[in-house]
Design a protein around this motif. Sequence first.
Motif, PDB file in Angstrom:
ATOM      1  N   VAL A 279       0.914  -1.395  -0.114  1.00  0.00           N
ATOM      2  CA  VAL A 279      -0.204  -0.057   0.179  1.00  0.00           C
ATOM      3  C   VAL A 279       0.988   1.325  -0.108  1.00  0.00           C
ATOM      4  O   VAL A 279       1.844   1.340   0.875  1.00  0.00           O
ATOM      5  N   TYR A 280       0.655   2.326  -1.045  1.00  0.00           N
ATOM      6  CA  TYR A 280       1.531   3.134  -1.263  1.00  0.00           C
ATOM      7  C   TYR A 280       0.603   4.721  -1.144  1.00  0.00           C
ATOM      8  O   TYR A 280       1.127   5.568  -1.030  1.00  0.00           O
ATOM      9  N   ALA A 281      -0.729   4.515  -0.818  1.00  0.00           N
ATOM     10  CA  ALA A 281      -1.621   5.599  -0.823  1.00  0.00           C
ATOM     11  C   ALA A 281      -2.794   5.240   0.199  1.00  0.00           C
ATOM     12  O   ALA A 281      -3.222   4.154   0.234  1.00  0.00           O
ATOM     13  N   ILE A 282      -3.062   6.604   0.966  1.00  0.00           N
ATOM     14  CA  ILE A 282      -4.410   6.316   1.705  1.00  0.00           C
ATOM     15  C   ILE A 282      -5.453   7.256   1.333  1.00  0.00           C
ATOM     16  O   ILE A 282      -5.179   8.414   1.228  1.00  0.00           O
ATOM     17  N   PRO A 283      -6.737   6.852   0.828  1.00  0.00           N
ATOM     18  CA  PRO A 283      -7.485   8.055   0.279  1.00  0.00           C
ATOM     19  C   PRO A 283      -8.257   8.542   1.152  1.00  0.00           C
ATOM     20  O   PRO A 283      -8.602   8.265   2.297  1.00  0.00           O
ATOM     21  N   LEU A 284      -8.247   9.740   0.981  1.00  0.00           N
ATOM     22  CA  LEU A 284      -9.090  10.885   1.636  1.00  0.00           C
ATOM     23  C   LEU A 284     -10.775  10.733   1.205  1.00  0.00           C
ATOM     24  O   LEU A 284     -11.494  11.202   2.183  1.00  0.00           O
ATOM     25  N   ASP A 285     -10.962  10.940  -0.048  1.00  0.00           N
ATOM     26  CA  ASP A 285     -12.117  10.890  -0.569  1.00  0.00           C
ATOM     27  C   ASP A 285     -12.506  10.108  -1.992  1.00  0.00           C
ATOM     28  O   ASP A 285     -11.396   9.411  -1.972  1.00  0.00           O
ATOM     29  N   VAL A 286     -13.629  10.045  -2.365  1.00  0.00           N
ATOM     30  CA  VAL A 286     -13.810   9.310  -3.649  1.00  0.00           C
ATOM     31  C   VAL A 286     -14.703  10.617  -4.421  1.00  0.00           C
ATOM     32  O   VAL A 286     -15.642  11.045  -3.650  1.00  0.00           O
ATOM     33  N   HIS A 287     -14.207  11.035  -5.376  1.00  0.00           N
ATOM     34  CA  HIS A 287     -15.012  11.885  -6.365  1.00  0.00           C
ATOM     35  C   HIS A 287     -15.461  11.581  -7.524  1.00  0.00           C
ATOM     36  O   HIS A 287     -14.699  11.475  -8.316  1.00  0.00           O
ATOM     37  N   PRO A 288     -16.726  10.962  -7.467  1.00  0.00           N
ATOM     38  CA  PRO A 288     -17.425  10.600  -8.767  1.00  0.00           C
ATOM     39  C   PRO A 288     -17.953  11.454  -9.852  1.00  0.00           C
ATOM     40  O   PRO A 288     -18.130  12.463  -9.359  1.00  0.00           O
ATOM     41  N   PHE A 289     -18.184  10.859 -10.767  1.00  0.00           N
ATOM     42  CA  PHE A 289     -18.741  11.755 -11.979  1.00  0.00           C
ATOM     43  C   PHE A 289     -20.082  11.300 -11.781  1.00  0.00           C
ATOM     44  O   PHE A 289     -20.477  10.047 -11.913  1.00  0.00           O
ATOM     45  N   ILE A 290     -21.130  12.098 -11.626  1.00  0.00           N
ATOM     46  CA  ILE A 290     -22.588  11.700 -11.077  1.00  0.00           C
ATOM     47  C   ILE A 290     -23.666  12.626 -12.020  1.00  0.00           C
ATOM     48  O   ILE A 290     -23.328  13.174 -12.915  1.00  0.00           O
ATOM     49  N   VAL A 291     -24.774  12.189 -11.625  1.00  0.00           N
ATOM     50  CA  VAL A 291     -25.566  13.285 -12.188  1.00  0.00           C
ATOM     51  C   VAL A 291     -26.569  13.986 -11.120  1.00  0.00           C
ATOM     52  O   VAL A 291     -26.710  13.794  -9.966  1.00  0.00           O
ATOM     53  N   PHE A 292     -26.497  15.187 -11.271  1.00  0.00           N
ATOM     54  CA  PHE A 292     -27.309  16.330 -10.613  1.00  0.00           C
ATOM     55  C   PHE A 292     -28.510  16.463 -11.477  1.00  0.00           C
ATOM     56  O   PHE A 292     -28.862  16.578 -12.550  1.00  0.00           O
ATOM     57  N   TYR A 293     -29.882  16.693 -10.672  1.00  0.00           N
ATOM     58  CA  TYR A 293     -31.030  16.976 -11.362  1.00  0.00           C
ATOM     59  C   TYR A 293     -31.803  17.895 -10.635  1.00  0.00           C
ATOM     60  O   TYR A 293     -32.000  18.290  -9.337  1.00  0.00           O
ATOM     61  N   ASP A 294     -32.885  18.862 -11.282  1.00  0.00           N
ATOM     62  CA  ASP A 294     -33.851  19.656 -10.838  1.00  0.00           C
ATOM     63  C   ASP A 294     -34.983  18.781 -10.181  1.00  0.00           C
ATOM     64  O   ASP A 294     -35.431  17.914 -10.757  1.00  0.00           O
ATOM     65  N   GLN A 295     -34.844  18.872  -8.931  1.00  0.00           N
ATOM     66  CA  GLN A 295     -36.212  17.837  -8.275  1.00  0.00           C
ATOM     67  C   GLN A 295     -37.480  18.052  -8.740  1.00  0.00           C
ATOM     68  O   GLN A 295     -38.385  17.324  -9.115  1.00  0.00           O
ATOM     69  N   GLU A 296     -37.586  19.159  -8.938  1.00  0.00           N
ATOM     70  CA  GLU A 296     -39.273  19.648  -9.653  1.00  0.00           C
ATOM     71  C   GLU A 296     -39.504  19.073 -10.911  1.00  0.00           C
ATOM     72  O   GLU A 296     -40.208  18.490 -11.161  1.00  0.00           O
ATOM     73  N   ALA A 297     -38.466  19.300 -11.707  1.00  0.00           N
ATOM     74  CA  ALA A 297     -38.389  18.957 -13.185  1.00  0.00           C
ATOM     75  C   ALA A 297     -38.445  17.366 -13.007  1.00  0.00           C
ATOM     76  O   ALA A 297     -39.281  16.606 -13.991  1.00  0.00           O
ATOM     77  N   ALA A 298     -37.419  16.530 -12.193  1.00  0.00           N
ATOM     78  CA  ALA A 298     -37.655  15.195 -12.211  1.00  0.00           C
ATOM     79  C   ALA A 298     -39.050  14.578 -11.775  1.00  0.00           C
ATOM     80  O   ALA A 298     -39.205  13.448 -12.189  1.00  0.00           O
ATOM     81  N   GLU A 299     -39.638  15.278 -10.846  1.00  0.00           N
ATOM     82  CA  GLU A 299     -40.706  14.751 -10.549  1.00  0.00           C
ATOM     83  C   GLU A 299     -41.630  14.816 -11.248  1.00  0.00           C
ATOM     84  O   GLU A 299     -42.717  14.060 -11.737  1.00  0.00           O
ATOM     85  N   SER A 300     -41.894  16.106 -12.185  1.00  0.00           N
ATOM     86  CA  SER A 300     -43.077  16.050 -13.081  1.00  0.00           C
ATOM     87  C   SER A 300     -42.774  15.121 -14.287  1.00  0.00           C
ATOM     88  O   SER A 300     -43.724  14.721 -14.963  1.00  0.00           O
ATOM     89  N   ALA A 301     -41.297  14.901 -14.650  1.00  0.00           N
ATOM     90  CA  ALA A 301     -41.139  13.781 -15.727  1.00  0.00           C
ATOM     91  C   ALA A 301     -41.235  12.334 -15.055  1.00  0.00           C
ATOM     92  O   ALA A 301     -41.105  11.625 -15.681  1.00  0.00           O
ATOM     93  N   GLY A 302     -41.736  12.191 -13.803  1.00  0.00           N
ATOM     94  CA  GLY A 302     -41.917  10.824 -13.286  1.00  0.00           C
ATOM     95  C   GLY A 302     -40.579   9.959 -13.219  1.00  0.00           C
ATOM     96  O   GLY A 302     -40.768   8.935 -13.131  1.00  0.00           O
ATOM     97  N   LEU A 303     -39.636  10.628 -12.638  1.00  0.00           N
ATOM     98  CA  LEU A 303     -38.251   9.967 -12.473  1.00  0.00           C
ATOM     99  C   LEU A 303     -37.843   9.589 -11.192  1.00  0.00           C
ATOM    100  O   LEU A 303     -36.702   9.108 -10.843  1.00  0.00           O
ATOM    101  N   LEU A 304     -38.726  10.092 -10.068  1.00  0.00           N
ATOM    102  CA  LEU A 304     -38.284   9.907  -8.685  1.00  0.00           C
ATOM    103  C   LEU A 304     -39.087   8.839  -8.112  1.00  0.00           C
ATOM    104  O   LEU A 304     -40.200   8.355  -8.682  1.00  0.00           O
ATOM    105  N   ASP A 305     -38.501   8.014  -7.301  1.00  0.00           N
ATOM    106  CA  ASP A 305     -39.043   6.976  -6.250  1.00  0.00           C
ATOM    107  C   ASP A 305     -39.911   7.541  -5.414  1.00  0.00           C
ATOM    108  O   ASP A 305     -40.304   8.582  -5.116  1.00  0.00           O
TER     109      ASP A 305
END
Length: 460
Positions: free
Chosen positions: A169-195
């Motif tokens: 082991v040569y490194a100790i992780p501080l974080d994980v920074h992923p490529f994700i999706v952000f969404y407008d909650q109101e638009a997603a709800e209107s589009a029927g995409l929320l559980d």
Amino acid sequence: MSSRLPAHGVPAASGLGRRLSRRRLLRHTMTGAGALLAAGPLAGCAVPAAASGASTLSVWDLFQGGDGMLMDDMIDAVSKGSKGSKGSEGFDIDRTILDWGPSYYTKLAMSAAGGRASDVAAMHLSRLAGYAPGGLVDAFDLDLLAEFGVTRKDFAPAVWERTQHDGTVYAIPLDVHPFIVFYDQEAAESAGLLDSSGELAPMGSPEALLDAGKALAEATGQAGILFGHVTDTAQNWRLFAGLYAQTGAEFTLPDGGPPEIDVDAAVRVVTFMQQLFDGRTNPNNLDYYGSVAGFTGGRGGMAMLGEWELPTLKESGIPLGAAPFPQVFDKPAVYTDSHSFVLPHQKDPDPARRREAHRYVAAILEQSLTWAGAGHIPAYRPVLAEPAYAALKPQSSYADAAKVAVLDPPNWFAGAGSNFQNRMCQPLQSALLGNTSAEKAVRQMVREADALLRQPNPVA
């Protein structure tokens, strides 16, 4: 090309000036990995560990702006000591901040090769393969870390695997920074995409994500999904690499070549990317800043971005939701990287200082709830288990991305800010803009990877 990256993706806060008295800000614009060893030690590098005083730890990092201020807060906390941590006495820290980019990694390598290394340094985990094999970083003592409350069980296996070279082991992780999706909650709800809990529902297929884009476009009256990639050195690769990993195929680059890439799977992914960003439902010609501005301005219902954009997006005031990148192919996978700590090589390290370096890394990990404020997922899982992290919204909504993390291939020329990412992005950009076919783009990616594999490692 330019790219906005997680090392400094948070705007600077007004209090930065008063904090500079506690740390040294060192800038250098030297580039070109080929000059690494020929140039010799840099006179401008940080003071050697032994010259800083027996009780002072020298630390290098690349955290500026808002990230830099959060790291200030964490260093302030550990400097004062903590009753809740093992080895609770404080630290005297000599922190040096360098500019993000090739110059940082050049200086890090030169300091290790020239005998002027800091005690601890930050490194993107995706860059470790360019340093550990050449002896530019030293191994961590896992027994010593365990003495301070940190063990391998405290990290997601998908991330921990990349901390090693030849089983060490040569490194100790501080974080994980992923490529994700952000969404407008109101638009997603209107589009029927929320559980039922108000979170983004699983997609499960390429067709489902295509339909989601259409539904979001209808909900917003403008665009569905925004993705900025034009003249960017990393975005296309982030999107492709995550989707390609979801197919179950391997993107393997053995030393000397040839590349071992599943061309059919790659063409499948690029074809889907072209379908998704068709220039109608979802724009295909946005640059990075255009996609961020479009999303924060309400001109799209979803944006594909790194989690480090969270502070900027929250400032916009839109009802913000976030989720790991949707699984649309055969297996869950999310493209990520990780800010990690390494021990730059020292020819004759002082055992007491090395012990303090281990204690410092463990103490900073215990403070990583503060780091989560910028959107980063703490790599240290005991922090993820805290109720205070569960209360962070939308951060806790995408924390599971760390479990299925996929990083760049473990090659010396790959990783954050590398020319590899840039060379992969260019044919992908041509495909998304409609200037070439998916098949031709993939063939060009294979040729570029093969050319890089034939280049000698300048620090081997």
